[in-house]
Design a protein around this motif. Structure first.
Motif, PDB file in Angstrom:
ATOM      1  N   ASN A 151       0.873  -1.174   0.000  1.00  0.00           N
ATOM      2  CA  ASN A 151       0.000   0.000   0.000  1.00  0.00           C
ATOM      3  C   ASN A 151       0.906   1.219   0.000  1.00  0.00           C
ATOM      4  N   SER A 176      -9.547  -6.849  -2.881  1.00  0.00           N
ATOM      5  CA  SER A 176      -9.895  -6.119  -1.649  1.00  0.00           C
ATOM      6  C   SER A 176     -11.301  -5.564  -1.786  1.00  0.00           C
ATOM      7  N   PHE A 236     -15.615  -0.430  -2.379  1.00  0.00           N
ATOM      8  CA  PHE A 236     -15.817   0.775  -1.577  1.00  0.00           C
ATOM      9  C   PHE A 236     -14.571   1.636  -1.700  1.00  0.00           C
ATOM     10  N   GLN A 245      -6.532   5.999  -1.116  1.00  0.00           N
ATOM     11  CA  GLN A 245      -5.617   5.078  -1.809  1.00  0.00           C
ATOM     12  C   GLN A 245      -6.090   4.817  -3.234  1.00  0.00           C
ATOM     13  N   PHE A 259     -11.220  -4.604   5.772  1.00  0.00           N
ATOM     14  CA  PHE A 259     -10.036  -4.337   6.592  1.00  0.00           C
ATOM     15  C   PHE A 259      -9.647  -5.575   7.404  1.00  0.00           C
ATOM     16  N   LEU A 272       0.041  -4.448   7.255  1.00  0.00           N
ATOM     17  CA  LEU A 272      -0.253  -3.598   6.096  1.00  0.00           C
ATOM     18  C   LEU A 272      -1.269  -2.518   6.441  1.00  0.00           C
ATOM     19  N   PHE A 311     -16.799  -0.111   9.638  1.00  0.00           N
ATOM     20  CA  PHE A 311     -16.933  -1.412   8.965  1.00  0.00           C
ATOM     21  C   PHE A 311     -16.314  -2.550   9.761  1.00  0.00           C
ATOM     22  N   LYS A 339     -16.289 -12.029  -1.113  1.00  0.00           N
ATOM     23  CA  LYS A 339     -16.154 -10.871  -0.240  1.00  0.00           C
ATOM     24  C   LYS A 339     -16.151 -11.343   1.199  1.00  0.00           C
ATOM     25  N   THR A 357     -16.559  -9.544   4.917  1.00  0.00           N
ATOM     26  CA  THR A 357     -16.774  -8.302   5.667  1.00  0.00           C
ATOM     27  C   THR A 357     -17.281  -8.634   7.064  1.00  0.00           C
ATOM     28  N   SER A 391     -19.792  -7.214   8.472  1.00  0.00           N
ATOM     29  CA  SER A 391     -21.269  -7.166   8.515  1.00  0.00           C
ATOM     30  C   SER A 391     -21.903  -8.405   7.893  1.00  0.00           C
ATOM     31  N   HIS A 420     -19.142 -14.092   1.841  1.00  0.00           N
ATOM     32  CA  HIS A 420     -20.210 -14.130   0.834  1.00  0.00           C
ATOM     33  C   HIS A 420     -19.626 -13.822  -0.533  1.00  0.00           C
TER      34      HIS A 420
HETATM   35  C1  LIG Z   1      -3.578  -0.990   3.420  1.00  0.00           C
HETATM   36  C2  LIG Z   1      -4.722  -1.954   3.400  1.00  0.00           C
HETATM   37  C3  LIG Z   1      -5.933  -1.234   3.008  1.00  0.00           C
HETATM   38  C4  LIG Z   1      -7.070  -2.142   2.842  1.00  0.00           C
HETATM   39  C5  LIG Z   1      -8.181  -1.348   2.300  1.00  0.00           C
HETATM   40  C6  LIG Z   1      -9.415  -2.108   2.194  1.00  0.00           C
HETATM   41  O1  LIG Z   1      -9.393  -3.280   2.013  1.00  0.00           O
HETATM   42  C7  LIG Z   1     -10.627  -1.327   2.261  1.00  0.00           C
HETATM   43  C8  LIG Z   1     -11.829  -1.882   2.434  1.00  0.00           C
HETATM   44  C9  LIG Z   1     -12.922  -0.925   2.332  1.00  0.00           C
HETATM   45  C10 LIG Z   1     -14.163  -1.079   2.651  1.00  0.00           C
HETATM   46  C11 LIG Z   1     -14.790  -2.173   3.314  1.00  0.00           C
HETATM   47  C12 LIG Z   1     -16.160  -2.139   3.380  1.00  0.00           C
HETATM   48  C13 LIG Z   1     -16.935  -3.177   4.032  1.00  0.00           C
HETATM   49  C14 LIG Z   1     -18.278  -3.045   4.091  1.00  0.00           C
HETATM   50  C15 LIG Z   1     -19.129  -4.109   4.733  1.00  0.00           C
HETATM   51  O2  LIG Z   1     -19.028  -4.068   6.108  1.00  0.00           O
HETATM   52  C16 LIG Z   1     -20.578  -3.969   4.280  1.00  0.00           C
HETATM   53  O3  LIG Z   1     -21.146  -2.819   4.869  1.00  0.00           O
HETATM   54  C17 LIG Z   1     -20.661  -3.895   2.760  1.00  0.00           C
HETATM   55  C18 LIG Z   1     -21.951  -4.509   2.296  1.00  0.00           C
HETATM   56  C19 LIG Z   1     -21.968  -4.637   0.776  1.00  0.00           C
HETATM   57  C20 LIG Z   1     -21.274  -5.857   0.302  1.00  0.00           C
HETATM   58  O4  LIG Z   1     -20.832  -6.711   1.101  1.00  0.00           O
HETATM   59  O5  LIG Z   1     -21.190  -5.992  -0.936  1.00  0.00           O
END
Ligand SMILES: CCCCCC(=O)/C=C/C=C\C=C\C=C\[C@@H](O)[C@@H](O)CCCC(=O)O
Ligand SMILES: NC(=O)C1=CN([C@@H]2O[C@H](COP(=O)(O)OP(=O)(O)OC[C@H]3O[C@@H](n4cnc5c(N)ncnc54)[C@H](O)[C@@H]3O)[C@@H](O)[C@H]2O)C=CC1
Length: 261
Positions: free
Chosen positions: A95, A138, A143, A148, A185, A190, A217, A244, A246, A248, A252
């Motif tokens: 990164n 990622s 999102f 970055q 995340f 990293l 998140f 994905k 996450t 939440s 999935h």
């Molecule tokens: C240096 C490392 C940086 C890593 C950056 C990275 O991976 C960023 C991730 C950004 C966003 C994550 C969003 C997660 C959202 C979920 O919690 C949920 O709200 C999304 C629902 C929609 C879905 O799952 O498609």
């Protein structure tokens, strides 16, 4: 879920997500080649894994994945040592928005090269037995953040390349499944780079927004990411999948609208 007799190569396998995946693979009786830039961390990781799983089940190869010749040697050394290759995990990533060209080299170009090298050693077009490639993207590809831009671009690219290659593999009967992993995340070294000006350059001023997103998140554990990785390695139905992970929704899959005119 035994992977006894299977051989895996994991780039960036010395720490973080990669190390968690290496451990899962060894727990499931695969042999693993750890390919990583960091000599000290890699040797420490191998020592710990040898103590946990016995000597001879994993190897460490110090390699910069952006060095094409060294990466090719790492694949060949893996096959020479363990006799075959079945699983390739292109996980190494950085990164760095200051040295953004390097970020493209590691996060995208080297993933492409690692995929092609995997096909050389696994594809039926080369008289091999087939296998699986997992490329690490990622949730940043879904999102995006002002923090970055180039990291985000590379992770978008990993998805597009992997899905296209999965179609090529199906049409060409390569016998190699190619899937993509998109964690949100994850609690690894990293993630802490986002606070550093040496990594983020002028975008470091957005770090508070980034940290707000992390609080919103949540932050995953490397072991949950490894669990998702193992699902895509072992489910022979999956080719072209985009997983994905996450806080939440857990593990999935992203669904795409069917192609239409
Ligand atoms: C240096 C490392 C940086 C890593 C950056 C990275 O991976 C960023 C991730 C950004 C966003 C994550 C969003 C997660 C959202 C979920 O919690 C949920 O709200 C999304 C629902 C929609 C879905 O799952 O498609
Ligand atoms: N930590 C996070 O929040 C997220 C990470 N990811 C992705 O997961 C993958 C792994 O990241 P983490 O485990 O978090 O990072 P990490 O920094 O903990 O581990 C990355 C490993 O890759 C190695 N590496 C870096 N550049 C290399 C190179 N040129 N050649 C060989 N090895 C190299 C490092 O030495 C390190 O051992 C990356 O592709 C990253 O983009 C995706 C989403 C979120």
């Amino acid at each position: 879920m035994a992977l006894r007799g299977k051989v895996a190569l994991v780039t960036g396998g010395a720490q973080g997500i990669g190390c968690a995946v290496v451990e899962s693979l060894l727990k499931n009786e695969a042999k693993v080649s750890i390919v990583d830039l960091n000599q000290e961390v890699g040797e420490k990781c191998k020592k710990q894994l040898d103590e946990q799983f016995g000597v001879g089940n994993c190897s460490f190869i110090q390699c910069d994945v952006t060095d094409a010749a060294k990466l090719q040697e790492a694949f060949q050394s893996t096959v020479d040592q363990f006799g075959r290759l079945d699983i390739v995990i292109n996980n190494a990533g950085i990164n760095n928005e200051k040295n953004w060209e390097k970020t493209i080299e590691v996060n995208l170009t080297s993933v492409i090269k690692g995929t092609y090298l995997g096909l050389e050693h696994m594809s039926k077009e080369h008289g091999k037995q087939g296998g699986v490639v997992i490329n690490v993207s990622s949730m940043a590809a879904f999102f995006h953040s002002p923090h970055q831009p180039v990291y985000t671009a590379t992770k978008h690219g990993v998805i597009g390349f992997s899905r296209a290659m999965a179609d090529a593999s199906e049409h060409g009967d390569y016998g190699v499944r190619i899937n993509t992993l998109c964690p949100a995340f994850v609690d690894t070294p990293l993630l802490h780079s986002v606070e550093l000006e040496e990594n983020m350059g002028k975008f470091v001023k957005f770090k508070d927004d980034f940290k707000h997103r992390m609080r919103k998140f949540g932050v995953l554990t490397p072991s949950l990411v490894a669990e998702g990785m193992m699902m895509m390695i072992t489910d022979s139905r999956l080719n072209g999948a985009v997983m994905k992970i996450t806080c939440s929704k857990g593990i999935h899959y992203h669904t795409y609208e069917p192609l239409s005119a």
